[in-house]
Design a protein around this motif. Structure first.
Motif, mmCIF file in Angstrom:
data_model
loop_
_atom_site.group_PDB
_atom_site.id
_atom_site.type_symbol
_atom_site.label_atom_id
_atom_site.label_comp_id
_atom_site.label_asym_id
_atom_site.label_seq_id
_atom_site.Cartn_x
_atom_site.Cartn_y
_atom_site.Cartn_z
ATOM 1 N N PRO A 106 -16.748 -36.241 -40.352
ATOM 2 C CA PRO A 106 -16.398 -36.906 -38.828
ATOM 3 C C PRO A 106 -17.804 -37.424 -38.437
ATOM 4 N N TYR A 107 -18.795 -35.856 -38.274
ATOM 5 C CA TYR A 107 -19.339 -35.667 -37.530
ATOM 6 C C TYR A 107 -20.904 -36.280 -37.997
ATOM 7 N N TYR A 108 -20.611 -35.892 -39.746
ATOM 8 C CA TYR A 108 -21.661 -36.005 -40.592
ATOM 9 C C TYR A 108 -21.401 -37.111 -40.810
ATOM 10 N N GLN A 109 -20.974 -37.532 -40.445
ATOM 11 C CA GLN A 109 -20.154 -39.540 -41.200
ATOM 12 C C GLN A 109 -21.349 -40.413 -40.100
ATOM 13 N N MET A 110 -20.698 -39.900 -38.317
ATOM 14 C CA MET A 110 -20.911 -40.614 -37.392
ATOM 15 C C MET A 110 -22.076 -40.150 -37.285
ATOM 16 N N ASP A 111 -22.844 -39.379 -37.403
ATOM 17 C CA ASP A 111 -24.582 -39.493 -37.464
ATOM 18 C C ASP A 111 -25.807 -40.319 -38.253
ATOM 19 N N MET A 112 -25.052 -40.209 -39.669
ATOM 20 C CA MET A 112 -25.845 -40.724 -40.412
ATOM 21 C C MET A 112 -25.497 -42.440 -39.818
ATOM 22 N N ALA A 113 -24.220 -42.619 -39.609
ATOM 23 C CA ALA A 113 -23.952 -43.908 -39.780
ATOM 24 C C ALA A 113 -25.012 -45.117 -38.485
ATOM 25 N N VAL A 114 -25.232 -44.004 -37.474
ATOM 26 C CA VAL A 114 -25.888 -44.262 -35.852
ATOM 27 C C VAL A 114 -27.605 -43.728 -36.582
ATOM 28 N N GLY A 115 -27.740 -43.682 -37.849
ATOM 29 C CA GLY A 115 -29.369 -43.330 -37.848
ATOM 30 C C GLY A 115 -30.083 -41.363 -37.037
ATOM 31 N N ARG A 116 -28.991 -41.036 -36.234
ATOM 32 C CA ARG A 116 -28.982 -39.894 -35.948
ATOM 33 C C ARG A 116 -29.427 -38.241 -37.166
ATOM 34 N N LEU A 117 -28.652 -38.658 -37.846
ATOM 35 C CA LEU A 117 -29.521 -37.700 -39.168
ATOM 36 C C LEU A 117 -29.908 -38.258 -40.831
ATOM 37 N N THR A 118 -30.960 -37.921 -41.086
ATOM 38 C CA THR A 118 -31.372 -38.666 -42.821
ATOM 39 C C THR A 118 -30.216 -36.980 -43.862
ATOM 40 N N LYS A 119 -30.573 -37.930 -44.432
ATOM 41 C CA LYS A 119 -29.499 -36.496 -45.725
ATOM 42 C C LYS A 119 -30.527 -35.088 -45.940
ATOM 43 N N ASP A 120 -31.993 -35.704 -45.566
ATOM 44 C CA ASP A 120 -32.447 -34.247 -45.746
ATOM 45 C C ASP A 120 -32.967 -33.511 -44.097
ATOM 46 N N SER A 121 -32.283 -34.415 -43.736
ATOM 47 C CA SER A 121 -32.261 -33.664 -42.269
ATOM 48 C C SER A 121 -30.557 -33.061 -41.794
ATOM 49 N N ALA A 122 -29.989 -33.506 -42.290
ATOM 50 C CA ALA A 122 -28.131 -32.988 -42.441
ATOM 51 C C ALA A 122 -28.467 -31.896 -43.204
#
Length: 849
Positions: free
Chosen positions: A296-312
């Motif tokens: 849920p935290y990964y999905q939320m941050d990816m949705a709002v642009g707080r994370l990219t696949k590389d940064s995650a």
């Protein structure tokens, strides 16, 4: 709509290799700080109840231990000052360490440096702990017959006998959602609602107070890291200063409060993981379904642009490196059974959710990618497979297997879920299982499984059958008849059953003795605060506070016993080529080979005292010569048999043994006797109850104890020589599975895996060329599915050539990064004792036809 997973590679950050290089720059060290701090606390709290003493001790350690933020780290929280080092836990045991001070740095495997100053400090604090340890109390609880059987290597309870319990997965999701402030509120509410007139109110109050103390200490511990990060940020420049400021903000927020981002969730998780292992040195603290509660935290941050696949991925990779900073020192005997600095932190991805719907997600793939990037032994990554697992998920797993790390391990939902329901779990909890340590399934956050409770030598039971209950001339088991007098195979089976029932009863006594001792002297309030329903019940996990309570000892040597029984049945009773007397003589003479003496037990002085006491009680006189002999045995152990001088006398027998079918080749008669041997053990184990209101459940895996256990076991009728390793888990004996990987899998699937609900372990080894190209990956995925369709529970693969392993033995400096699967865990090959290296080298190297 069918789920499509992206399994394309993700970029690896340059930071990761720097972290790995720094972690492995030098040998790990033994540190004295925790031992000194806990001793200080215990000396100050002697008037308090034990649960509060434990809470105060953890509080004192977290408030005063040295904090370190290592260069380039993004996830923080250390257990030791030096990387990959170990603290000491004298409350469990210490005498063995004192005796090994001068040999720790000279071991052939799992080397630890220890300074003279550390030896001095530890010697000082150990003076306080004499007579106060879990190990000493457990020994007092054991029957004399139990200690006799242990001294003759029928079984060992070494894991918890000398160390903390471990083998647990807490409710990480709960901490992520409510933080420790939420846990404090829950404990305070339970305390306010408790019935003060209840007879056990005082014990409940002590436990709940201990939960509050340790939760508050965890929050302060994180804030200390926030302070440190802030002070370092002032001195750092540029990007690193910004990173340290973010670390400080994270540590101010979690684990006190709910996590608000993927980064905060990772940091909160790590504080939990680290503090559990500061409270107790039990290993196998397993993250389990990490891809579910973190998603849920990964999905939320990816949705709002707080994370990219590389940064995650970079954050995940940093956490994967951090897992390898956790270490422990074991006694030399245990090191031979658990070589390679293993910590067994099992992290599992994939599988179905509580509703029976496939739960594989993008984070499942990212976790596999993290293992591929770091190529480190920890975490011990696993995957759950069922008939609706996406094929691309298995292909990604096969890609990681092809790297030669011995990971991931593969687990079958279709057998594990029913097995757990059969043990009393709800269907929803069983569907939400993860894996603890090596191969042990449980529902995380609700279970005290006491996995790895003991290792039971099934080949020793066969030896008891052959010697009418005697081992090394001492009556260890019941008298079930002289082997040479049996006139039918059924009589041998009956004797095997009787010896097994007796020895497993002693095993249950040993495990319950250790269990009681941990409850009396080392309850764990911090870890208990995150296991349901300890707070509601006002009990620690040691007192039965968990919903599910098990004790799981492991049977070792399945294939050896099965093959031995078939050799006897076929050569003596069916073909009538040999007598039982001839079989027994050949085994005694090690089939004409030189005895190495390793199968002869070392007998401790307290056992000799018991023998003398019984002789006197029976009215027998002890001559000075007998007394001197007994004292010599106590000092030096039983003498090895003289080398045989029979030359090739037994060559024909060995040739005939080779003609008897062997387990691992899809031959029904061989598989049936291996199944019988395992079932006899499993059915005996599941009859017993433990001290926490739960039941015993059997497992069939050795970690790597099959090697030292084989070293303690004489020759067996399957042609195995004295001192050679026993079979690995439920795998066939190395070199005997000659009909290919599918035939071996078919044989292993013929065992009853459901009854072995504490886990079974099946190792296979492939030459790297077998998995080349997409076709090789598809074949491996098909092999897994085919084995699981037949109700196999677990399988894992070493993908490395024999030539590579032999060269690594000769030139270790050239293979410092070579990671292999040892048993239910992976380790750097060059860190292993040679006996474990040889066992891996000698495993059958499979190819696809």
């Amino acid at each position: 709509m069918k789920q499509v997973l992206d399994i394309s590679p993700v970029n690896q950050s340059p930071r990761i290799q720097k972290l790995i290089d720094a972690l492995y720059a030098r040998n790990p060290e033994v540190e004295a700080e925790r031992a000194c701090l806990i001793t200080e606390s215990y000396q100050q709290t002697e008037a308090l109840p034990i649960t509060l003493r434990r809470a105060k001790a953890l509080e004192h350690i977290l408030d005063h231990m040295t904090l370190v933020i290592r260069e380039d780290e993004l996830i923080v929280g250390n257990l030791t000052a030096a990387p990959r080092s170990t603290q000491i836990f004298p409350e469990f045991s210490f005498q063995w360490l004192t005796e090994e001070f001068d040999t720790l740095a000279k071991r052939t495997g799992d080397v630890f440096n220890i300074s003279e100053e550390t030896k001095r400090k530890l010697t000082q604090v150990f003076a306080y702990w004499g007579g106060k340890t879990v190990n000493e109390l457990a020994t007092e609880y054991m029957y004399p017959e139990t200690k006799l059987a242990m001294s003759h290597n029928v079984f060992t309870v070494g894991n918890y006998y000398f160390n903390g319990v471990g083998h647990i997965s807490v409710d990480y999701e709960k901490v992520l959602k409510v933080g420790f402030n939420g846990i404090i509120r829950e404990a305070e509410q339970a305390l306010a609602e408790a019935d003060r007139a209840c007879p056990d109110f005082i014990k409940k109050r002590n436990f709940l107070d201990a939960v509050i103390i340790t939760s508050q200490a965890a929050i302060r511990f994180a804030n200390r890291f926030a302070d440190l990060a802030e002070s370092m940020a002032y001195q750092a420049g540029g990007k690193r200063s910004q990173e340290l400021q973010t670390i400080a903000r994270n540590c101010r927020t979690v684990p006190a409060n709910p996590a608000g981002s993927f980064y905060e969730a990772l940091q909160s998780f790590w504080f939990v993981q680290a503090i559990i292992q500061i409270e107790s040195n039990g290993h196998s603290i397993s993250p389990m379904r990490f891809d579910q509660y973190m998603y849920p935290y990964y999905q939320m941050d990816m949705a709002v642009g707080r994370l990219t696949k590389d940064s995650a991925q970079e954050l995940l990779d940093c956490l994967w490196v951090k897992f390898n900073d956790i270490n422990k020192v074991r006694d030399s005997g245990s090191t031979k059974g658990f070589g390679g600095y293993p910590m067994f932190q099992n992290l599992i991805v994939g599988g179905q959710d509580q509703e029976g719907i496939d739960a594989t997600n993008e984070l499942s793939i990212a976790c596999l990618e993290a293992s591929a990037h770091t190529k480190l032994p920890q975490p011990s990554i696993s995957i759950r497979v069922w008939n609706k697992s996406p094929n691309e998920f298995l292909i990604k797993a096969a890609e990681v297997s092809r790297l030669g790390l011995g990971m991931p391990a593969y687990y079958n939902d279709e057998i594990i879920i029913p097995a757990l329901v059969n043990r009393g779990l709800t269907l929803e909890d069983a569907r939400d299982y993860g894996i603890i340590g090596c191969v042990e399934p449980q529902k995380g956050g609700k279970t005290e499984g006491w996995h790895d409770a003991a290792f039971f030598n099934m080949a020793k039971v066969l030896e008891l059958v052959m010697y009418n209950g005697r081992l090394d001339g001492v009556q260890v088991g019941p008298q079930t008849g002289e082997f040479t007098s049996f006139t039918s195979f059924e009589q041998i089976e009956k004797a095997y059953h009787e010896q097994m029932e007796y020895c497993v009863g002693l095993l249950a006594n040993a495990d319950n003795a250790v269990d009681l001792a941990h409850g009396a002297r080392c309850p764990l309030p911090f870890v208990s605060s995150m296991v349901d329903d300890c707070i509601g019940r006002g009990q620690s996990i040691q007192e039965g506070g968990a919903w599910y309570n098990f004790t799981g000892p492991q049977g070792v040597g399945v294939a050896n016993v099965g093959d031995s029984l078939l050799s006897i049945k076929e050569l003596v009773f069916n073909r009538k080529l040999y007598t039982l007397a001839q079989i027994k003589e050949a085994v005694e003479q090690n089939f004409g080979g030189a005895h190495n003496g390793s199968g002869h037990a070392q007998v401790s002085p307290d056992i000799i005292e018991e023998v003398i006491r019984r002789m006197l009680a029976d009215g027998k006189k002890i001559t000075p010569e007998q007394l001197d002999k007994l004292q010599q045995i106590a000092k030096n152990g039983l003498p090895a048999a003289a080398p045989a001088t029979t030359g090739g006398k037994y060559d024909k027998l060995l040739q005939d043994i080779d003609t008897v079918p062997k387990f691992g080749n899809d031959v029904a008669e061989a598989d049936e006797l291996a199944r019988y041997a395992a079932l006899t053990y499993c059915r005996a184990v599941e009859k017993y109850k433990n001290t926490r209101g739960g039941r015993f459940q059997p497992g069939l895996y050795p970690v790597s104890a099959n090697v030292p256990m084989g070293g303690q076991t004489g020759a067996t009728p399957d042609g195995r020589k004295n001192g050679e390793p026993l079979a690995d888990g439920v795998s066939p004996v190395s070199g005997r599975d000659v009909n290919g990987p599918t035939a071996a899998a078919n044989s292993v699937a013929a065992l009853d895996h459901a009854i072995a609900s504490n886990g079974t372990l099946f190792n296979q080894k492939f030459h790297p060329s077998a998995l080349s190209g997409r076709a090789g990956l598809e074949k491996l995925a098909a092999l897994v599915r085919g084995y699981f369709d037949q109700k196999g529970m677990h399988v894992q693969y070493n993908v490395v050539s024999r030539e590579t392993l032999l060269d690594a033995q000769k030139n270790p400096d050239q293979y410092r990064n070579l990671v292999v699967r040892v048993a239910g865990y992976s380790a750097h090959f060059i860190s292993l004792d040679k006996s474990l290296q040889d066992d891996i080298i000698n495993r059958t190297e499979q190819m696809f036809n």
